[in-house]
Design a protein around this motif. Sequence first.
Motif, PDB file in Angstrom:
ATOM      1  N   ALA A  12       0.854  -1.184   0.000  1.00 54.94           N
ATOM      2  CA  ALA A  12       0.000   0.000   0.000  1.00 54.94           C
ATOM      3  C   ALA A  12       0.891   1.235   0.000  1.00 54.94           C
ATOM      4  O   ALA A  12       1.984   1.233   0.581  1.00 54.94           O
ATOM      5  CB  ALA A  12      -0.924   0.020   1.210  1.00 54.94           C
ATOM      6  N   ARG A  13       0.427   2.263  -0.664  1.00 54.80           N
ATOM      7  CA  ARG A  13       1.140   3.535  -0.664  1.00 54.80           C
ATOM      8  C   ARG A  13       0.515   4.418   0.398  1.00 54.80           C
ATOM      9  O   ARG A  13      -0.682   4.732   0.361  1.00 54.80           O
ATOM     10  CB  ARG A  13       1.016   4.206  -2.037  1.00 54.80           C
ATOM     11  CG  ARG A  13       1.888   5.445  -2.179  1.00 54.80           C
ATOM     12  CD  ARG A  13       3.352   5.067  -2.326  1.00 54.80           C
ATOM     13  NE  ARG A  13       4.220   6.233  -2.404  1.00 54.80           N
ATOM     14  CZ  ARG A  13       5.534   6.161  -2.532  1.00 54.80           C
ATOM     15  NH1 ARG A  13       6.117   4.977  -2.608  1.00 54.80           N
ATOM     16  NH2 ARG A  13       6.264   7.246  -2.605  1.00 54.80           N
ATOM     17  N   ILE A  14       1.312   4.823   1.385  1.00 56.71           N
ATOM     18  CA  ILE A  14       0.842   5.686   2.462  1.00 56.71           C
ATOM     19  C   ILE A  14       1.790   6.880   2.534  1.00 56.71           C
ATOM     20  O   ILE A  14       2.951   6.735   2.927  1.00 56.71           O
ATOM     21  CB  ILE A  14       0.794   4.944   3.810  1.00 56.71           C
ATOM     22  CG1 ILE A  14      -0.115   3.710   3.696  1.00 56.71           C
ATOM     23  CG2 ILE A  14       0.304   5.873   4.917  1.00 56.71           C
ATOM     24  CD1 ILE A  14      -0.133   2.848   4.939  1.00 56.71           C
ATOM     25  N   TYR A  63       5.594   6.714   1.555  1.00 53.66           N
ATOM     26  CA  TYR A  63       6.147   5.389   1.795  1.00 53.66           C
ATOM     27  C   TYR A  63       5.380   4.283   1.075  1.00 53.66           C
ATOM     28  O   TYR A  63       4.166   4.358   0.893  1.00 53.66           O
ATOM     29  CB  TYR A  63       6.131   5.067   3.298  1.00 53.66           C
ATOM     30  CG  TYR A  63       6.833   6.097   4.139  1.00 53.66           C
ATOM     31  CD1 TYR A  63       8.204   6.275   4.051  1.00 53.66           C
ATOM     32  CD2 TYR A  63       6.108   6.903   5.024  1.00 53.66           C
ATOM     33  CE1 TYR A  63       8.852   7.234   4.815  1.00 53.66           C
ATOM     34  CE2 TYR A  63       6.747   7.860   5.793  1.00 53.66           C
ATOM     35  CZ  TYR A  63       8.118   8.018   5.687  1.00 53.66           C
ATOM     36  OH  TYR A  63       8.748   8.977   6.444  1.00 53.66           O
ATOM     37  N   GLU A  64       6.124   3.263   0.685  1.00 53.36           N
ATOM     38  CA  GLU A  64       5.524   2.021   0.221  1.00 53.36           C
ATOM     39  C   GLU A  64       5.560   1.072   1.420  1.00 53.36           C
ATOM     40  O   GLU A  64       6.626   0.734   1.936  1.00 53.36           O
ATOM     41  CB  GLU A  64       6.322   1.420  -0.934  1.00 53.36           C
ATOM     42  CG  GLU A  64       5.815   0.064  -1.397  1.00 53.36           C
ATOM     43  CD  GLU A  64       5.104   0.120  -2.746  1.00 53.36           C
ATOM     44  OE1 GLU A  64       4.469  -0.863  -3.111  1.00 53.36           O
ATOM     45  OE2 GLU A  64       5.201   1.151  -3.409  1.00 53.36           O
ATOM     46  N   GLY A  76      10.732   7.722   0.973  1.00 47.65           N
ATOM     47  CA  GLY A  76      10.939   8.891   1.816  1.00 47.65           C
ATOM     48  C   GLY A  76      12.391   9.058   2.228  1.00 47.65           C
ATOM     49  O   GLY A  76      13.308   8.887   1.425  1.00 47.65           O
ATOM     50  N   SER A  77      12.603   9.355   3.505  1.00 48.28           N
ATOM     51  CA  SER A  77      13.955   9.591   4.027  1.00 48.28           C
ATOM     52  C   SER A  77      14.507   8.380   4.765  1.00 48.28           C
ATOM     53  O   SER A  77      15.435   8.507   5.573  1.00 48.28           O
ATOM     54  CB  SER A  77      13.937  10.800   4.969  1.00 48.28           C
ATOM     55  OG  SER A  77      13.019  10.575   6.046  1.00 48.28           O
ATOM     56  N   ILE A  78      13.953   7.201   4.499  1.00 46.69           N
ATOM     57  CA  ILE A  78      14.345   6.012   5.252  1.00 46.69           C
ATOM     58  C   ILE A  78      15.830   5.694   5.089  1.00 46.69           C
ATOM     59  O   ILE A  78      16.500   5.313   6.055  1.00 46.69           O
ATOM     60  CB  ILE A  78      13.482   4.804   4.843  1.00 46.69           C
ATOM     61  CG1 ILE A  78      12.063   4.991   5.387  1.00 46.69           C
ATOM     62  CG2 ILE A  78      14.079   3.500   5.365  1.00 46.69           C
ATOM     63  CD1 ILE A  78      11.096   3.896   5.012  1.00 46.69           C
ATOM     64  N   GLY A  97       6.238   8.850  11.085  1.00 52.08           N
ATOM     65  CA  GLY A  97       4.891   9.403  11.161  1.00 52.08           C
ATOM     66  C   GLY A  97       3.830   8.379  10.832  1.00 52.08           C
ATOM     67  O   GLY A  97       2.807   8.693  10.216  1.00 52.08           O
ATOM     68  N   LEU A  98       4.062   7.124  11.263  1.00 51.02           N
ATOM     69  CA  LEU A  98       3.122   6.045  10.997  1.00 51.02           C
ATOM     70  C   LEU A  98       2.717   5.357  12.303  1.00 51.02           C
ATOM     71  O   LEU A  98       3.486   5.327  13.266  1.00 51.02           O
ATOM     72  CB  LEU A  98       3.750   4.993  10.071  1.00 51.02           C
ATOM     73  CG  LEU A  98       4.137   5.431   8.656  1.00 51.02           C
ATOM     74  CD1 LEU A  98       4.876   4.308   7.942  1.00 51.02           C
ATOM     75  CD2 LEU A  98       2.919   5.863   7.856  1.00 51.02           C
TER      76      LEU A  98
END
Length: 250
Positions: A98-100, A103-104, A141-143, A158-159
């Motif tokens: 899922a795309r949130i 992020y994937e 993202g910035s992972i 932010g999850l």
Amino acid sequence: MDEKRFKKAFDALSFSPDFRSRTEALLRERAAGKENTVTFKRSKRTILATAACLAALAASVSAAVYWLSPSQAARELFDEPGVAEAFEKQGDTAVQPARIGEYEVVFEGAVSGENLTRHAMQLNGEIVSESSYMVFAVSGGSIAELNKTHSATPTTLGLSITPLVKGHAPWELNAWTLGGGYTAVGQGDTVYFLFETSSLEQFAPEEVCYAVYACEGMGVPSTAEFSMAEDGTITLNDGVDGAIFTVEQP
């Protein structure tokens, strides 16, 4: 052809709706019995030529084919052979992406069992011998930058991640009330989460699912994010950026 031009060329192609599932199935078939010689770690990856070509084609559809399976993640990243064996006994299940936000997010699966880890889980001061374990992979993202300092966590991303059970209000039954905890291990631009809660099998045969949604802070489930229908079905409210992943019943 360099990587950017290669990806751009394939991004322009159209794929049949079942391309990803067929590709993943073929990759599993090709890789069957070769786990000792094939590793998906980015630092040193050995892949059969055919599988490499298929994976390159699939890259435009889903990055899931690059990710470790839940059993591989449990064994290689989290050093939890008991959990890995439970996933292996369960067999392959379809990953759910899922795309949130940026992020994937991929739910890779869940297992339950007694004494699967070397540590004893505690809930309300009592030792819990039977627990449920779930593996998530999150990329984007910035992972990649956060992984360099081992600071990729649900909070920094932010999850919020929580199990839910049909017929039980999310604000009453969730990861917090079930004594949830997690371990995070970063690898390249992906972070893997191994979550643990008290066993969800206690709610069988009720439907169990896992929700991931964007939030600020701890993200404890509330009526702001979820609604529950009269039949007990749980849904995300309009405007909430998230996804609900189903769990296959044994």
